[in-house]
Design a protein around this motif. Structure first.
Motif, mmCIF file in Angstrom:
data_model
loop_
_atom_site.group_PDB
_atom_site.id
_atom_site.type_symbol
_atom_site.label_atom_id
_atom_site.label_comp_id
_atom_site.label_asym_id
_atom_site.label_seq_id
_atom_site.Cartn_x
_atom_site.Cartn_y
_atom_site.Cartn_z
ATOM 1 N N GLU A 177 40.675 25.703 55.089
ATOM 2 C CA GLU A 177 39.318 26.200 54.919
ATOM 3 C C GLU A 177 39.007 26.155 53.428
ATOM 4 O O GLU A 177 39.839 26.510 52.595
ATOM 5 N N HIS A 178 37.810 25.699 53.071
ATOM 6 C CA HIS A 178 37.464 25.541 51.664
ATOM 7 C C HIS A 178 36.474 26.616 51.213
ATOM 8 O O HIS A 178 35.611 27.054 51.975
ATOM 9 N N PHE A 179 36.652 27.008 49.954
ATOM 10 C CA PHE A 179 35.839 28.070 49.377
ATOM 11 C C PHE A 179 35.299 27.614 48.016
ATOM 12 O O PHE A 179 35.793 26.659 47.425
ATOM 13 N N LYS A 180 34.306 28.342 47.544
ATOM 14 C CA LYS A 180 33.795 28.137 46.198
ATOM 15 C C LYS A 180 34.027 29.405 45.400
ATOM 16 O O LYS A 180 34.039 30.507 45.944
ATOM 17 N N GLY A 181 34.212 29.259 44.087
ATOM 18 C CA GLY A 181 34.403 30.418 43.230
ATOM 19 C C GLY A 181 35.695 30.331 42.439
ATOM 20 O O GLY A 181 36.368 29.299 42.404
ATOM 21 N N ILE A 182 36.033 31.439 41.797
ATOM 22 C CA ILE A 182 37.176 31.511 40.890
ATOM 23 C C ILE A 182 38.305 32.303 41.547
ATOM 24 O O ILE A 182 38.066 33.298 42.236
ATOM 25 N N ALA A 210 47.189 33.652 34.088
ATOM 26 C CA ALA A 210 47.631 34.668 33.123
ATOM 27 C C ALA A 210 49.139 34.842 33.300
ATOM 28 O O ALA A 210 49.659 34.676 34.406
ATOM 29 N N VAL A 211 49.826 35.168 32.213
ATOM 30 C CA VAL A 211 51.288 35.240 32.256
ATOM 31 C C VAL A 211 51.825 36.632 32.587
ATOM 32 O O VAL A 211 53.005 36.788 32.858
ATOM 33 N N ASP A 212 50.965 37.645 32.559
ATOM 34 C CA ASP A 212 51.393 38.999 32.908
ATOM 35 C C ASP A 212 50.155 39.856 33.160
ATOM 36 O O ASP A 212 49.018 39.405 33.011
ATOM 37 N N GLY A 213 50.391 41.108 33.553
ATOM 38 C CA GLY A 213 49.284 41.988 33.869
ATOM 39 C C GLY A 213 48.395 42.293 32.685
ATOM 40 O O GLY A 213 47.176 42.454 32.824
ATOM 41 N N GLU A 214 48.995 42.372 31.510
ATOM 42 C CA GLU A 214 48.217 42.654 30.297
ATOM 43 C C GLU A 214 47.202 41.540 30.039
ATOM 44 O O GLU A 214 46.016 41.798 29.785
ATOM 45 N N GLU A 215 47.668 40.301 30.114
ATOM 46 C CA GLU A 215 46.751 39.179 29.924
ATOM 47 C C GLU A 215 45.748 39.101 31.077
ATOM 48 O O GLU A 215 44.596 38.724 30.884
ATOM 49 N N GLY A 216 46.190 39.487 32.271
ATOM 50 C CA GLY A 216 45.281 39.497 33.406
ATOM 51 C C GLY A 216 44.102 40.429 33.181
ATOM 52 O O GLY A 216 42.948 40.078 33.483
ATOM 53 N N LEU A 217 44.355 41.616 32.656
ATOM 54 C CA LEU A 217 43.266 42.542 32.357
ATOM 55 C C LEU A 217 42.342 41.984 31.289
ATOM 56 O O LEU A 217 41.107 42.145 31.361
ATOM 57 N N ASN A 218 42.931 41.314 30.286
ATOM 58 C CA ASN A 218 42.099 40.697 29.243
ATOM 59 C C ASN A 218 41.208 39.609 29.823
ATOM 60 O O ASN A 218 40.038 39.470 29.440
ATOM 61 N N LYS A 219 41.753 38.824 30.770
ATOM 62 C CA LYS A 219 40.956 37.769 31.400
ATOM 63 C C LYS A 219 39.826 38.377 32.239
ATOM 64 O O LYS A 219 38.721 37.826 32.303
ATOM 65 N N LEU A 220 40.101 39.519 32.881
ATOM 66 C CA LEU A 220 39.048 40.197 33.629
ATOM 67 C C LEU A 220 37.918 40.635 32.700
ATOM 68 O O LEU A 220 36.730 40.506 33.041
ATOM 69 N N GLU A 221 38.289 41.147 31.541
ATOM 70 C CA GLU A 221 37.272 41.555 30.561
ATOM 71 C C GLU A 221 36.421 40.356 30.130
ATOM 72 O O GLU A 221 35.194 40.460 30.013
ATOM 73 N N GLU A 222 37.058 39.208 29.894
ATOM 74 C CA GLU A 222 36.328 38.007 29.502
ATOM 75 C C GLU A 222 35.375 37.558 30.597
ATOM 76 O O GLU A 222 34.224 37.176 30.328
ATOM 77 N N LEU A 223 35.847 37.609 31.835
ATOM 78 C CA LEU A 223 34.991 37.215 32.950
ATOM 79 C C LEU A 223 33.809 38.161 33.098
ATOM 80 O O LEU A 223 32.683 37.724 33.421
ATOM 81 N N TYR A 224 34.037 39.447 32.851
ATOM 82 C CA TYR A 224 32.943 40.413 32.959
ATOM 83 C C TYR A 224 31.884 40.160 31.891
ATOM 84 O O TYR A 224 30.679 40.320 32.142
ATOM 85 N N ASN A 226 31.051 37.317 30.840
ATOM 86 C CA ASN A 226 30.302 36.135 31.286
ATOM 87 C C ASN A 226 29.380 36.445 32.467
ATOM 88 O O ASN A 226 28.247 35.938 32.519
ATOM 89 N N TYR A 227 29.869 37.254 33.418
ATOM 90 C CA TYR A 227 29.135 37.420 34.673
ATOM 91 C C TYR A 227 28.573 38.820 34.887
ATOM 92 O O TYR A 227 27.767 39.017 35.812
ATOM 93 N N GLY A 228 29.001 39.792 34.075
ATOM 94 C CA GLY A 228 28.497 41.143 34.216
ATOM 95 C C GLY A 228 28.725 41.718 35.593
ATOM 96 O O GLY A 228 29.762 41.483 36.220
ATOM 97 N N ASP A 229 27.750 42.440 36.107
ATOM 98 C CA ASP A 229 27.905 43.090 37.406
ATOM 99 C C ASP A 229 27.922 42.102 38.573
ATOM 100 O O ASP A 229 28.138 42.517 39.721
ATOM 101 N N ASP A 259 39.068 50.699 37.743
ATOM 102 C CA ASP A 259 37.887 50.276 36.988
ATOM 103 C C ASP A 259 36.786 49.853 37.966
ATOM 104 O O ASP A 259 36.969 48.917 38.753
ATOM 105 N N VAL A 260 35.642 50.535 37.916
ATOM 106 C CA VAL A 260 34.567 50.252 38.870
ATOM 107 C C VAL A 260 34.051 48.820 38.744
ATOM 108 O O VAL A 260 33.462 48.285 39.692
ATOM 109 N N ARG A 261 34.269 48.180 37.607
ATOM 110 C CA ARG A 261 33.805 46.804 37.426
ATOM 111 C C ARG A 261 34.651 45.814 38.225
ATOM 112 O O ARG A 261 34.182 44.729 38.578
#
Length: 312
Positions: A177-182, A210-224, A226-229, A259-261
């Protein structure tokens, strides 16, 4: 181990501290190593072993443990270390289970269980051949008392060397099954990240690593940024390993769910740890599913199920 001893999101792990001794120029040196308690079934005296002709030297043989045949690996030989004479009088076998495979490892001494924060574990980027290992066979290092260093071994690499475990990555693409998105992938292993990334890209996702949870949270911040709510409309799923230096997958999930975001982004754990306690911890941490690395069919099925559920 008490199943309640590690709280969800504590960013801690428990290690079995064991020792491998090396003889060099008439001197005996002590190597300090560890393995996640979640991968240890039990520790026993070295049993009577049946040799297997034609196998690598570091495979000491097999034995029957409650009607299960288990191969036994001599860790010192696998590491290329010269063992002191008569060392096996005090040796033990650590019976492990990961990737749903049982295997025993001979060590020279099993000392204790240590509780260590993942924030105090660093990637093994500086390990040299002088240790008897290359950095690819170590998942992390941490300092302990008296300025000693404990090395966390990547025992999965032994299992793969033996051919006892190969990731199941094959599936008919036309059946997907194919999807769109990140999709975001968290894993400190470049090999594991590539396997998961390839699988997700076959499903149509654009993948961020991301190589660990710390970088994962940073990537989430970057995505937010870009895309906000509207982030949830773009980031469809997070696939996270459990064992990662600095911040493990459970702690990452707990942080994201606080984090509500980010708390509506589904998380699926994908780990070599195959015990039910870790599976329950993953679900308690907010995971939608807990997968054992790597079975392509189950991976695709569960990812599709989770993403569909959050599209409703």
């Amino acid at each position: 181990m008490d199943d309640n001893s590690l709280k969800i999101g504590s960013n801690e792990m428990e290690l079995v501290d064991f020792r491998i001794f090396k003889e060099e120029n008439g001197e005996i040196y002590e190597g300090i190593y560890g393995i996640n308690v979640s991968k240890v079934r039990e520790i026993i005296k070295v049993p009577s072993l049946t040799e297997l002709p034609g196998t690598p030297e570091f495979i000491e043989g097999i034995f029957d443990l409650r009607e299960v045949v288990i191969p036994v690996v001599n860790l010192a030989k696998w590491m290329g270390i010269k063992e002191p004479e008569n060392i096996h009088q005090s040796s033990r076998v650590i019976i492990t289970e990961f990737n749903n495979v049982l295997i025993g490892f001979i060590v020279h001494d099993a000392k204790r269980i240590r509780r260590i924060s993942w924030s105090n574990i660093e990637p093994a980027t500086f390990i040299s051949s002088a240790s008897g290992l290359d950095g690819n066979k170590i998942t992390g290092v941490t300092k302990i008392e008296d300025d000693n260093v404990l090395l966390i071994l990547d025992l999965e690499s032994v299992v793969q060397e033996l051919g006892l475990y190969e990731p199941d990555t094959e599936i008919q693409v036309k059946s997907l099954e194919h999807f769109k998105g990140i999709a975001m992938v968290l894993d400190d292993s470049a090999t594991a990240r590539k396997i998961v990334t390839d699988a997700l890209e076959k499903m149509g996702f654009d993948v961020i690593g991301a190589v660990d949870g710390e970088e994962g949270l940073n990537k989430l911040e970057e995505l937010y940024k870009n895309y906000g709510d509207n982030l949830e409309e773009h980031l469809k799923i997070i696939i996270s390993d459990v064992e990662m230096p600095k911040m493990d997958g459970f702690h990452f999930a707990a942080k994201a769910k606080e984090d509500v975001r980010f708390n509506q982004i589904p998380i699926v754990f994908n780990s070599s740890i195959s015990d039910h306690f870790s599976e329950n911890r993953g679900l308690d941490a907010g995971g939608e599913a807990y997968l054992v690395k790597f079975q392509a069919g189950e991976f695709y099925e569960q990812v599709a199920r989770v993403v569909r559920a959050h599209m409703k």
